[in-house]
Design a protein around this motif. Structure first.
Motif, PDB file in Angstrom:
ATOM      1  N   VAL A   1       0.857  -1.188   0.000  1.00  0.00           N
ATOM      2  CA  VAL A   1       0.000   0.000   0.000  1.00  0.00           C
ATOM      3  C   VAL A   1       0.889   1.233   0.000  1.00  0.00           C
ATOM      4  N   TYR A   2       0.388   2.273  -0.633  1.00  0.00           N
ATOM      5  CA  TYR A   2       1.168   3.504  -0.786  1.00  0.00           C
ATOM      6  C   TYR A   2       0.439   4.682  -0.164  1.00  0.00           C
ATOM      7  N   MET A   3       1.218   5.550   0.432  1.00  0.00           N
ATOM      8  CA  MET A   3       0.749   6.848   0.876  1.00  0.00           C
ATOM      9  C   MET A   3       1.211   7.838  -0.192  1.00  0.00           C
ATOM     10  N   VAL A   4       0.305   8.713  -0.653  1.00  0.00           N
ATOM     11  CA  VAL A   4       0.625   9.544  -1.821  1.00  0.00           C
ATOM     12  C   VAL A   4       0.226  11.000  -1.618  1.00  0.00           C
ATOM     13  N   ASP A   5       0.949  11.867  -2.350  1.00  0.00           N
ATOM     14  CA  ASP A   5       0.608  13.287  -2.460  1.00  0.00           C
ATOM     15  C   ASP A   5       0.130  13.533  -3.884  1.00  0.00           C
ATOM     16  N   PHE A   6      -0.941  14.318  -4.036  1.00  0.00           N
ATOM     17  CA  PHE A   6      -1.417  14.623  -5.387  1.00  0.00           C
ATOM     18  C   PHE A   6      -2.330  15.847  -5.371  1.00  0.00           C
ATOM     19  N   VAL A   7      -2.511  16.419  -6.547  1.00  0.00           N
ATOM     20  CA  VAL A   7      -3.442  17.532  -6.718  1.00  0.00           C
ATOM     21  C   VAL A   7      -4.654  17.001  -7.479  1.00  0.00           C
ATOM     22  N   PRO A   8      -5.848  16.999  -6.883  1.00  0.00           N
ATOM     23  CA  PRO A   8      -7.033  16.479  -7.570  1.00  0.00           C
ATOM     24  C   PRO A   8      -7.334  17.250  -8.844  1.00  0.00           C
ATOM     25  N   SER A   9      -7.956  16.579  -9.782  1.00  0.00           N
ATOM     26  CA  SER A   9      -8.280  17.220 -11.055  1.00  0.00           C
ATOM     27  C   SER A   9      -9.360  18.287 -10.903  1.00  0.00           C
ATOM     28  N   ASP A  10     -10.104  18.261  -9.799  1.00  0.00           N
ATOM     29  CA  ASP A  10     -11.180  19.240  -9.598  1.00  0.00           C
ATOM     30  C   ASP A  10     -10.830  20.271  -8.525  1.00  0.00           C
ATOM     31  N   SER A  11      -9.537  20.396  -8.186  1.00  0.00           N
ATOM     32  CA  SER A  11      -9.140  21.328  -7.134  1.00  0.00           C
ATOM     33  C   SER A  11      -7.689  21.751  -7.337  1.00  0.00           C
ATOM     34  N   ASP A  12      -7.330  22.903  -6.755  1.00  0.00           N
ATOM     35  CA  ASP A  12      -5.940  23.360  -6.786  1.00  0.00           C
ATOM     36  C   ASP A  12      -5.227  23.040  -5.477  1.00  0.00           C
ATOM     37  N   GLU A  13      -5.970  22.456  -4.522  1.00  0.00           N
ATOM     38  CA  GLU A  13      -5.401  22.191  -3.202  1.00  0.00           C
ATOM     39  C   GLU A  13      -4.798  20.793  -3.162  1.00  0.00           C
ATOM     40  N   GLU A  14      -3.510  20.710  -2.835  1.00  0.00           N
ATOM     41  CA  GLU A  14      -2.813  19.432  -2.816  1.00  0.00           C
ATOM     42  C   GLU A  14      -3.274  18.577  -1.633  1.00  0.00           C
ATOM     43  N   VAL A  15      -3.489  17.303  -1.896  1.00  0.00           N
ATOM     44  CA  VAL A  15      -3.777  16.335  -0.848  1.00  0.00           C
ATOM     45  C   VAL A  15      -2.449  15.727  -0.415  1.00  0.00           C
ATOM     46  N   LYS A  16      -2.164  15.776   0.866  1.00  0.00           N
ATOM     47  CA  LYS A  16      -0.883  15.296   1.389  1.00  0.00           C
ATOM     48  C   LYS A  16      -1.071  13.987   2.151  1.00  0.00           C
ATOM     49  N   ASN A  17      -0.190  13.033   1.884  1.00  0.00           N
ATOM     50  CA  ASN A  17      -0.150  11.776   2.634  1.00  0.00           C
ATOM     51  C   ASN A  17      -1.491  11.058   2.650  1.00  0.00           C
ATOM     52  N   HIS A  18      -2.109  10.955   1.489  1.00  0.00           N
ATOM     53  CA  HIS A  18      -3.376  10.223   1.395  1.00  0.00           C
ATOM     54  C   HIS A  18      -3.151   8.740   1.682  1.00  0.00           C
ATOM     55  N   LYS A  19      -3.995   8.170   2.534  1.00  0.00           N
ATOM     56  CA  LYS A  19      -3.930   6.751   2.884  1.00  0.00           C
ATOM     57  C   LYS A  19      -5.209   6.063   2.378  1.00  0.00           C
ATOM     58  N   TRP A  20      -5.153   5.047   1.622  1.00  0.00           N
ATOM     59  CA  TRP A  20      -4.038   4.346   1.019  1.00  0.00           C
ATOM     60  C   TRP A  20      -4.366   4.116  -0.433  1.00  0.00           C
ATOM     61  N   VAL A  21      -3.349   3.820  -1.241  1.00  0.00           N
ATOM     62  CA  VAL A  21      -3.560   3.381  -2.629  1.00  0.00           C
ATOM     63  C   VAL A  21      -2.819   2.064  -2.772  1.00  0.00           C
ATOM     64  N   THR A  22      -3.479   1.069  -3.339  1.00  0.00           N
ATOM     65  CA  THR A  22      -2.813  -0.225  -3.525  1.00  0.00           C
ATOM     66  C   THR A  22      -1.988  -0.232  -4.807  1.00  0.00           C
ATOM     67  N   GLU A  23      -1.114  -1.207  -4.908  1.00  0.00           N
ATOM     68  CA  GLU A  23      -0.193  -1.236  -6.052  1.00  0.00           C
ATOM     69  C   GLU A  23      -0.912  -1.354  -7.382  1.00  0.00           C
ATOM     70  N   ASP A  24      -2.027  -2.099  -7.400  1.00  0.00           N
ATOM     71  CA  ASP A  24      -2.742  -2.272  -8.676  1.00  0.00           C
ATOM     72  C   ASP A  24      -3.583  -1.041  -9.031  1.00  0.00           C
ATOM     73  N   GLU A  25      -3.591  -0.029  -8.158  1.00  0.00           N
ATOM     74  CA  GLU A  25      -4.267   1.230  -8.479  1.00  0.00           C
ATOM     75  C   GLU A  25      -3.285   2.275  -9.018  1.00  0.00           C
ATOM     76  N   LEU A  26      -2.041   1.864  -9.226  1.00  0.00           N
ATOM     77  CA  LEU A  26      -1.016   2.750  -9.754  1.00  0.00           C
ATOM     78  C   LEU A  26      -0.415   2.158 -11.034  1.00  0.00           C
ATOM     79  N   SER A  27       0.074   3.019 -11.879  1.00  0.00           N
ATOM     80  CA  SER A  27       0.779   2.562 -13.089  1.00  0.00           C
ATOM     81  C   SER A  27       1.884   3.543 -13.398  1.00  0.00           C
ATOM     82  N   GLU A  28       2.870   3.069 -14.153  1.00  0.00           N
ATOM     83  CA  GLU A  28       3.950   3.936 -14.577  1.00  0.00           C
ATOM     84  C   GLU A  28       3.437   4.938 -15.587  1.00  0.00           C
ATOM     85  N   GLU A  29       4.029   6.134 -15.561  1.00  0.00           N
ATOM     86  CA  GLU A  29       3.551   7.197 -16.443  1.00  0.00           C
ATOM     87  C   GLU A  29       3.991   6.949 -17.883  1.00  0.00           C
TER      88      GLU A  29
END
Length: 206
Positions: free
Chosen positions: A178-206
């Motif tokens: 499981v990963y903790m992640v930082d990201f900026v949502p597509s519908d907001s300018d406010e960064e989400v910090k240390n979001h818990k959790w994203v699993t490995e199969d919910e991520l892909s290489e860019e």
């Protein structure tokens, strides 16, 4: 002389009546003005609007998904995660609005069992179905992992209001990184910090 006194008295009475009428005309609008002012305040409701605005800001769904970055005791860091800390990846998850399809920066990677759960918040909110994710270390006295679907547990996580201490039912279990992640949502300018959790199969290489 008597006639003159009578005329003078009559004139004085008339003048007194006129003055009384003028005072009545002057005071009545003033008495009406106060209720109008109060009514205007009730109609505009400015204090209520300011309070509502503050409440709306404090309940921003994006800010609720940020965290301090602290992890539960006993959670093991992944030795060779597919997405190392400080690397970036594309997310394919819809845990919250604006999350799917955006770039995330990895802020933590851990080996554990991730659960989707259904629970009723302790603050009286509506039941939350299939919440993703709560990890094994965020359950009170969970025993050995993985837990079977249908198992009743007590949550010890605070991802959302009313979550900590709530009774939940396991919907599914997945042993994964499981990963903790930082990201900026597509519908907001406010960064989400240390979001818990994203699993490995919910991520892909860019």
């Amino acid at each position: 002389m008597n006639l003159m006194k009578w005329k003078t008295s009559a004139a004085a009475v008339t003048l007194a009546l006129l003055l009384a009428g003028c005072q009545s005309d002057d005071t009545e609008p003033q008495e009406d003005a106060a209720p109008q002012t109060e009514q205007a305040d009730e109609n505009t409701g400015q204090p209520a609007q300011e309070e509502s605005s503050e409440n709306d800001a404090s309940q921003d769904p994006h800010s609720m998904h940020s965290s301090s970055g602290e992890v539960p005791e006993g959670l093991k860091e992944a030795e060779n995660p597919k997405f190392p800390v400080d690397s970036t990846a594309m997310m394919h998850a819809d845990h919250m609005p604006g999350m799917n399809g955006v770039e995330a920066t990895i802020s933590g990677a851990f080996e554990t069992t991730a659960y989707s759960v259904t629970y009723t918040p302790t603050d009286g909110g509506e039941p939350v179905k299939d919440h993703k994710w709560v990890i094994h270390e965020e359950l009170e006295n969970p025993g050995e992992a993985p837990l079977e679907p249908g198992t009743e547990v007590t949550l010890a996580a605070d991802h959302m209001p009313g979550m900590n201490g709530a009774t939940a039912t396991i919907d599914s279990a997945e042993q994964t990184t499981v990963y903790m992640v930082d990201f900026v949502p597509s519908d907001s300018d406010e960064e989400v910090k240390n979001h818990k959790w994203v699993t490995e199969d919910e991520l892909s290489e860019e």
